[in-house]
Motif scaffolding. Structure first.
Motif, PDB file in Angstrom:
ATOM      1  N   ALA A 114       0.841  -1.204   0.000  1.00  0.00           N
ATOM      2  CA  ALA A 114       0.000   0.000   0.000  1.00  0.00           C
ATOM      3  C   ALA A 114       0.873   1.249   0.000  1.00  0.00           C
ATOM      4  O   ALA A 114       1.949   1.284   0.593  1.00  0.00           O
ATOM      5  N   LYS A 115       0.392   2.311  -0.660  1.00  0.00           N
ATOM      6  CA  LYS A 115       1.163   3.548  -0.739  1.00  0.00           C
ATOM      7  C   LYS A 115       1.180   4.310   0.577  1.00  0.00           C
ATOM      8  O   LYS A 115       2.161   4.945   0.929  1.00  0.00           O
ATOM      9  N   ASP A 116       0.051   4.266   1.302  1.00  0.00           N
ATOM     10  CA  ASP A 116      -0.031   4.996   2.562  1.00  0.00           C
ATOM     11  C   ASP A 116      -1.011   4.284   3.480  1.00  0.00           C
ATOM     12  O   ASP A 116      -1.573   3.240   3.134  1.00  0.00           O
ATOM     13  N   VAL A 117      -1.219   4.847   4.659  1.00  0.00           N
ATOM     14  CA  VAL A 117      -2.064   4.203   5.655  1.00  0.00           C
ATOM     15  C   VAL A 117      -3.504   4.108   5.169  1.00  0.00           C
ATOM     16  O   VAL A 117      -4.169   3.079   5.359  1.00  0.00           O
ATOM     17  N   ARG A 118      -4.001   5.155   4.541  1.00  0.00           N
ATOM     18  CA  ARG A 118      -5.395   5.134   4.068  1.00  0.00           C
ATOM     19  C   ARG A 118      -5.596   4.031   3.042  1.00  0.00           C
ATOM     20  O   ARG A 118      -6.581   3.287   3.108  1.00  0.00           O
ATOM     21  N   GLN A 119      -4.677   3.915   2.102  1.00  0.00           N
ATOM     22  CA  GLN A 119      -4.809   2.858   1.100  1.00  0.00           C
ATOM     23  C   GLN A 119      -4.682   1.480   1.740  1.00  0.00           C
ATOM     24  O   GLN A 119      -5.377   0.539   1.337  1.00  0.00           O
ATOM     25  N   ALA A 120      -3.827   1.356   2.742  1.00  0.00           N
ATOM     26  CA  ALA A 120      -3.678   0.072   3.437  1.00  0.00           C
ATOM     27  C   ALA A 120      -4.992  -0.331   4.099  1.00  0.00           C
ATOM     28  O   ALA A 120      -5.392  -1.505   4.046  1.00  0.00           O
ATOM     29  N   GLN A 121      -5.662   0.620   4.723  1.00  0.00           N
ATOM     30  CA  GLN A 121      -6.939   0.310   5.367  1.00  0.00           C
ATOM     31  C   GLN A 121      -8.010  -0.033   4.336  1.00  0.00           C
ATOM     32  O   GLN A 121      -8.831  -0.929   4.564  1.00  0.00           O
ATOM     33  N   VAL A 122      -7.979   0.674   3.209  1.00  0.00           N
ATOM     34  CA  VAL A 122      -8.952   0.383   2.141  1.00  0.00           C
ATOM     35  C   VAL A 122      -8.748  -1.027   1.609  1.00  0.00           C
ATOM     36  O   VAL A 122      -9.712  -1.740   1.287  1.00  0.00           O
ATOM     37  N   ILE A 123      -7.505  -1.471   1.513  1.00  0.00           N
ATOM     38  CA  ILE A 123      -7.222  -2.826   1.025  1.00  0.00           C
ATOM     39  C   ILE A 123      -7.569  -3.865   2.087  1.00  0.00           C
ATOM     40  O   ILE A 123      -8.119  -4.936   1.782  1.00  0.00           O
ATOM     41  N   ALA A 124      -7.278  -3.555   3.356  1.00  0.00           N
ATOM     42  CA  ALA A 124      -7.446  -4.547   4.421  1.00  0.00           C
ATOM     43  C   ALA A 124      -8.908  -4.834   4.725  1.00  0.00           C
ATOM     44  O   ALA A 124      -9.278  -5.996   4.959  1.00  0.00           O
ATOM     45  N   VAL A 125      -9.738  -3.803   4.723  1.00  0.00           N
ATOM     46  CA  VAL A 125     -11.136  -3.978   5.126  1.00  0.00           C
ATOM     47  C   VAL A 125     -11.877  -5.010   4.274  1.00  0.00           C
ATOM     48  O   VAL A 125     -12.569  -5.891   4.832  1.00  0.00           O
ATOM     49  N   PRO A 126     -11.794  -4.997   2.950  1.00  0.00           N
ATOM     50  CA  PRO A 126     -12.498  -6.026   2.174  1.00  0.00           C
ATOM     51  C   PRO A 126     -12.026  -7.439   2.488  1.00  0.00           C
ATOM     52  O   PRO A 126     -12.843  -8.370   2.577  1.00  0.00           O
ATOM     53  N   PHE A 127     -10.694  -7.625   2.654  1.00  0.00           N
ATOM     54  CA  PHE A 127     -10.188  -8.961   2.977  1.00  0.00           C
ATOM     55  C   PHE A 127     -10.757  -9.446   4.305  1.00  0.00           C
ATOM     56  O   PHE A 127     -11.270 -10.568   4.412  1.00  0.00           O
TER      57      PHE A 127
END
Length: 662
Positions: free
Chosen positions: A556-569
């Motif tokens: 992930a590029k940053d924390v926000r993108q990391a959270q966006v990726i993690a939530v669906p999984f």
């Protein structure tokens, strides 16, 4: 640039064993107590230290008490291997967009810089100073044109071993001390030619040279952590670059944010390093005062819109050059301020076009001739520089020290900053236990209750394990950013950084997870054999999610993108666990999601174990969930495979993604 004429001889400062100027040289133990060079009645050294020790002491004296600007500093017999830098037609343009032509940032420019030169790279905003510096330092990630040679040879993969880069960003952990920060670079990028110098002594010299004595054991700090000031942090970053003992030192505005006095102190230190150790030091600097400008040997001056070379020659000759062009420096005006006014488009004194033209007619031909000569004169390669005058085995890989030494340094730092940070301890340890107390109390005595109630408890336990790891994403992204900056300096490999983080963070998180599970299971009153089964599968699930979040943190590029990726999984794995929606009730096209969900395998294995002690009515209920009693081995295999694949993906992400873009 054109080779400068020999400078006018000035007072000579000491070389190895020379005592005629400063008298007997002090011991290292005395250096921290003397702000000035020793006097002739200092302790007698007739018994004398070795030549290497005398060299180190002489260098330390010069670092601690920089000589006057017109004083000649002799080159040390233990100077670093000489590295000249030649560049030809370096240029950079931003790609064309929406039918527009490319935006030219820097037009082709050439030059030649010798070892031991202290070079000032100046110009107005947007002229391409940092762009040129990054291209020369092999830091530019965008495509550019031109050639750069070191000792007449193209740069190779070993180039970072002989070069150090001081960027505009002060990237350091908040809970690191000043001394530890400098030691880190000195340890991981130590050059064999200066191996006679003790690391501790060298660090002490740098701490005093950059006026960091009073804060040597103070935390670096951050907006959330009290530490040193911004100016002190800038000096620490510069000291870390100097600590590497590199033959080429590139500094991007190292004096920004410093007072005039501190800026002069730093540039004097760079001059001593350049002259004494033979380092080619290129410094991007913005409007230095006259006393600071005089310290530089060479001035490279760019104009903007687009970036073009307006002057490239000796700093001492610039005044005469400008006067001959009809631009006499007014009285009581800083010459460098006047030079910048002349090359800044849009100002009342703008003469940028005429000065660029004059440069092309008067200076460029001689520079091009010198560049052609340098292209034909092939000097030592980087490998030969690393092996010069060193009989012990020298690492010829990308890194100066072994992977073991990297791991020791990284693990030491990780432990230090973790133990000093209460939040880093509370998040993985205390919070899971508090959650375990709350949820466990809600299900107190559930081990003696109906099977459906027990299955609900298992679902909550597994869900908490899934969500706990999301707290680590912020830390993972922050540490990855720091790692990218430091690994770009060839201090250590991404793999060793990841291993050090795993060796500290995973045990902490594991202890928190164990505490969470044991508290919940104890309050729930699970039987001993069932508790062991629940614990085993819960820990396997913990490793899956820890690996998943580590993988997301690497790509992930940053924390926000990391959270966006993690939530669906996390949401999908929680939903397709066989409890909320059974496999039989789900559409056949979505059955493959159950086969990918680690939650499903953990729930299935634990519920199947509970079914062995269930009543006939409970078994009928379990059949409705559709869990298979013979799939435990398959589930363990799939989840173990997920851990391996996610960790492999993490390493690839750390190595190839989210690099520092310049």
């Amino acid at each position: 640039m054109v080779a400068p004429p020999p400078p006018t001889p000035g007072p000579q400062l000491p070389e190895e064993g020379s005592r005629s100027v400063v008298g007997p040289l002090p011991k290292f133990s005395d250096i921290g107590q003397h702000a000035a060079p020793p006097t002739p009645d200092t302790a007698d050294m007739s018994s004398g230290p070795s030549e290497a020790t005398e060299d180190s002491i002489a260098t330390s004296v010069l670092m601690l008490k920089p000589p006057a600007v017109h004083t000649t500093i002799r080159k040390s017999a233990y100077a670093l291997p000489a590295a000249s830098l030649t560049f030809k037609d370096l240029s950079f343009s931003l790609p064309a967009r929406r039918g527009q032509p490319p935006t030219v940032i820097l037009e082709p420019c050439s030059g030649h810089l010798e070892a031991g030169e202290l070079v000032a790279l100046m110009g107005p905003s947007g002229c391409g100073k940092t762009t040129l510096l990054d291209m020369l330092a092999m830091k530019k990630t965008a495509k550019y044109s031109g050639e750069v040679l070191v000792n007449g040879r193209p740069r190779c993969r070993l180039f970072p071993r002989i070069a150090a880069y001081v960027g505009q960003e002060d990237m350091m952990p908040a809970h690191w001390t000043v001394r530890e920060a400098i030691r880190f670079n000195a340890t991981l990028k130590r050059q064999p030619r200066r191996a006679h110098e003790g690391v501790n002594e060298w660090i002490d010299i740098l701490v005093q040279t950059f006026a960091l004595n009073s804060v040597a054991d103070t935390l670096i700090g951050s907006p959330e952590v009290r530490g040193i000031s911004g100016g002190q942090r800038r000096r620490v970053t510069l000291a870390r670059g100097v600590a590497a003992h590199a033959s080429l030192l590139f500094c991007d505005e190292p004096t920004s944010g410093l007072s005039a006095t501190d800026a002069e102190l730093c540039v004097k230190a760079l001059r001593t390093v350049a002259k004494r150790l033979g380092v080619m030091c290129l410094v991007v600097i913005h409007q230095p005062r006259h006393e600071v400008a005089q310290l530089f040997d060479t001035l490279m001056l760019l104009t903007s819109s687009p970036g073009r070379m307006a002057y490239c020659g000796r700093m001492s000759d610039a005044h005469t050059y400008w006067r001959e062009r009809g631009h006499e420096v007014p009285c009581n005006v800083n010459p460098t301020d006047f030079y910048l006014d002349l090359v800044t488009p849009g100002t009342s004194l703008d003469k940028s076009d005429s000065l660029v033209k004059a440069f092309g007619e008067l200076l460029r031909p001689a520079i091009d001739d010198r560049v052609r000569e340098a292209f034909e004169q092939v000097g030592p390669s980087v490998r030969e520089m690393l092996e010069a005058d060193h009989h012990a085995p020298v690492s010829l890989g990308r890194y100066a020290v072994s992977y073991r030494a990297q791991l020791v340094a990284l693990l030491t730092r990780k432990l230090q900053i973790t133990l000093r940070n209460p939040v880093a301890l509370a998040l993985p340890l205390v919070i899971p236990m508090i959650q375990g107390l709350i949820v466990g109390y809600m299900f107190k005595g559930v081990g003696e209750q109906a099977l459906l109630r027990q299955v609900t408890f298992i679902f909550c336990l597994i869900t908490m394990l899934c969500l706990a790891g999301m707290m680590s994403l912020i830390t993972l992204i922050t540490e990855r950013t720091l790692m990218k900056y430091e690994s770009a300096e060839a201090l250590y490999s991404e793999g060793m950084s990841s291993l050090a983080i795993v060796l500290v963070d995973v045990p902490l998180s594991l202890l928190g997870a164990l505490g969470n599970i044991m508290i919940m299971a104890s309050l729930a009153g699970l039987q001993g054999d069932i508790f062991e089964y629940v614990l085993a599968w819960a820990l396997l699930l913990f490793f899956v999610y820890d690996s998943l979040f580590a993988f997301i943190g690497s790509v992930a590029k940053d924390v926000r993108q990391a959270q966006v990726i993690a939530v669906p999984f996390v949401s999908i794995f929680m939903l397709f666990n066989g409890f909320i929606v059974t496999k039989a009730d789900a559409p056949p096209t979505l059955h493959w999601l159950f086969d990918l969900s680690p939650n499903y395998y953990a729930m299935q294995a634990i519920v199947a174990r509970l079914a062995q002690q269930a009543t006939a009515a409970d078994k009928i209920l379990l059949e409705q969930f559709g869990y298979e009693t013979s799939s435990s081995l398959r589930g363990a295999f799939v989840m173990s495979g997920m851990v391996v694949l996610l960790r492999l993906g993490q390493q690839l992400g750390l190595r190839y993604l989210n690099g520092v873009q310049r």
